[in-house]
Design an enzyme around this catalytic site. Structure first.
Site, PDB file in Angstrom:
ATOM      1  N   THR A 211       0.851  -1.195   0.000  1.00  0.00           N
ATOM      2  CA  THR A 211       0.000   0.000   0.000  1.00  0.00           C
ATOM      3  C   THR A 211       0.879   1.234   0.000  1.00  0.00           C
ATOM      4  O   THR A 211       2.089   1.156  -0.289  1.00  0.00           O
ATOM      5  CB  THR A 211      -0.965  -0.017   1.208  1.00  0.00           C
ATOM      6  OG1 THR A 211      -1.943   1.015   1.046  1.00  0.00           O
ATOM      7  CG2 THR A 211      -0.239   0.157   2.519  1.00  0.00           C
ATOM      8  N   ASN A 212       0.330   2.398   0.331  1.00  0.00           N
ATOM      9  CA  ASN A 212       1.093   3.640   0.376  1.00  0.00           C
ATOM     10  C   ASN A 212       0.598   4.503   1.522  1.00  0.00           C
ATOM     11  O   ASN A 212      -0.304   4.109   2.259  1.00  0.00           O
ATOM     12  CB  ASN A 212       1.006   4.377  -0.964  1.00  0.00           C
ATOM     13  CG  ASN A 212      -0.421   4.660  -1.371  1.00  0.00           C
ATOM     14  OD1 ASN A 212      -1.129   5.410  -0.706  1.00  0.00           O
ATOM     15  ND2 ASN A 212      -0.858   4.031  -2.473  1.00  0.00           N
ATOM     16  N   ALA A 213       1.170   5.695   1.654  1.00  0.00           N
ATOM     17  CA  ALA A 213       0.922   6.527   2.836  1.00  0.00           C
ATOM     18  C   ALA A 213      -0.270   7.470   2.697  1.00  0.00           C
ATOM     19  O   ALA A 213      -0.472   8.343   3.546  1.00  0.00           O
ATOM     20  CB  ALA A 213       2.173   7.344   3.161  1.00  0.00           C
ATOM     21  N   SER A 214      -1.082   7.307   1.660  1.00  0.00           N
ATOM     22  CA  SER A 214      -2.219   8.216   1.487  1.00  0.00           C
ATOM     23  C   SER A 214      -3.190   8.122   2.660  1.00  0.00           C
ATOM     24  O   SER A 214      -3.587   7.031   3.067  1.00  0.00           O
ATOM     25  CB  SER A 214      -2.965   7.881   0.186  1.00  0.00           C
ATOM     26  OG  SER A 214      -4.150   8.643   0.089  1.00  0.00           O
ATOM     27  N   ALA A 278      -4.720   7.416  -4.316  1.00  0.00           N
ATOM     28  CA  ALA A 278      -3.349   6.970  -4.589  1.00  0.00           C
ATOM     29  C   ALA A 278      -3.410   5.473  -4.882  1.00  0.00           C
ATOM     30  O   ALA A 278      -3.192   4.633  -4.003  1.00  0.00           O
ATOM     31  CB  ALA A 278      -2.450   7.260  -3.396  1.00  0.00           C
TER      32      ALA A 278
END
Length: 405
Positions: A211-214, A278
């Site tokens: 995943t990502n930091a959004s 994102a």
């Protein structure tokens, strides 16, 4: 500060329910947002909270009686109701709802409501059996037939000690409905806007994922700003820690493929797509059916590209807005995405500054070049500025279509 509430004249009617304590927080939020709030109280409401408490929060006189002095400029409650942008009655007791339904004007709240041509929002608060009594349901139907906006009630613990329907709606919901009502004639009135937000998750095994930091804050703020501008809004969101925005539709997804499916379906009836999510660029080629154990020999994780949602969505007439979160060459990379994905506008920002933060700065780019640079500010304010540009682009498109033979 939420723009749709700024300098708006709001009349709050407060009637005799224990839920009156919630109205204090409602008034606080309205005044902090820049609204001018005039509170009108019934005699029964003053048994729970004094008029002085509301006067302290609003820094304005509180109206408690149907008999007020008239002067050259103010005709008592007639003027108060006539000058309002909106009136909200929260909490609204069974007695106050009956008065409204049958046109009585024998207390300060009902008199003001009868003299108010602006939209009226009513938030019922009463016991479960009172709420479901046929007389109450009939009264609510009368109000709905006249265009009154009903909010709630919720299901939960009640003052009587029982659990059931009749609990006043949350202040967040009443506030959102208020904002939507105030923005009903805004620049996006009659438009359908789809907004995506948050990250996606691409699973490695049943419990691990990429995943990502959004945080989703930008997309959520855009959805609310579009709603406040009069649009019918659908928010498609990946997993976030944020509560669902109120007074708009929300669809939850997890993976990039799920988001693509939801977006593809939603844009069929949409005027605008704002892709603030994102979305993961890659996913594991193979997903383990069971949890990968520590003892499992280390393996190379093979990745494959996920679907490029904006590139795949090519619906004629749809205004497509994308985001470019970069860590270098912000403008050039954003321009490349703009053209490669056939976007009408792209919002470029520094991913390290923006992701997970409540603040950001952005550059707005169209095929003509940079159209705006917005310095670092809250994502709520940024969202309002972006929606202003979206509305302007729609107006330009309509004007161009009208000139085309």
């Amino acid at each position: 500060m939420v723009r749709v509430l700024r300098d708006r004249r709001i009349v709050l009617g407060v009637t005799g329910s224990i839920a009156v304590y919630k109205a204090l927080d409602f008034v606080r939020q309205l005044t902090q947002a820049g609204a001018q709030v005039d509170v009108v109280m019934t005699e029964e409401a003053q048994a729970f909270v004094t008029a002085l408490t509301f006067q302290t929060l609003t820094r304005r006189p509180v109206h408690t009686t149907a008999f007020e002095a008239w002067d050259a400029e103010q005709a008592g409650h007639v003027t108060l109701g006539a000058n309002a942008d909106i009136m909200i009655i929260a909490p609204a007791t069974a007695q106050s709802i009956a008065r409204l339904a049958h046109g009585f004007a024998d207390d300060a709240v009902s008199l003001t409501a009868l003299a108010c041509p602006a939209p009226l929002i009513v938030a019922p608060a009463m016991d479960h059996y009172m709420y479901w009594h046929p007389a109450m349901q009939a009264n609510l139907e009368i109000l709905k037939s006249r265009g009154v906006i009903l909010v709630g009630p919720d299901h939960g613990p009640l003052a009587s000690g029982m659990v059931g329907d009749g609990r006043m709606a949350s202040i967040d919901e009443i506030l959102a409905v208020t904002r939507k009502a105030l923005g009903r004639t805004g620049p996006l009135a009659g438009r359908r806007v789809v907004v995506t937000a948050g990250p996606t998750r691409e699973f490695i095994d049943p419990i691990r994922f990429l995943t990502n930091a959004s945080s989703g804050r930008m997309g959520y703020a855009l959805a609310e700003a579009a709603r406040d501008a009069g649009a019918d809004v659908l928010l498609i969101t990946g997993p976030t820690a944020l509560p669902d925005p109120k007074a708009l539709d929300v669809v939850h997804v997890t993976t990039a493929q799920e988001m693509y499916g939801a977006v593809k379906h939603a844009v069929q009836a949409a005027d605008v797509l704002i892709m603030a999510a994102a979305v993961s660029d890659y996913r594991p080629r193979h997903v383990a059916r069971e949890k990968i154990k520590k003892e499992t020999p280390i393996q190379v994780l093979e990745l494959e590209r996920t679907v490029d949602i904006l590139r795949e969505i090519n619906q004629p007439g749809l205004l497509k807005i994308g985001f470019a979160a970069e860590t270098e060459q912000l403008i050039s990379y954003a321009q490349e995405k703009l053209h490669a994905k056939n976007l009408d506008m792209i919002v470029a920002n520094d991913a390290r500054e923006a992701m997970g933060s409540e603040f950001s700065s952005v550059v707005l780019i169209t095929a003509e070049g940079i159209i705006d640079r917005i310095e670092r500010q809250s994502k709520v304010a940024l969202a309002e500025a972006i929606i202003d540009h979206v509305a302007a682009m729609l107006r330009t498109r309509v004007a161009t279509d009208e000139r085309t033979p």
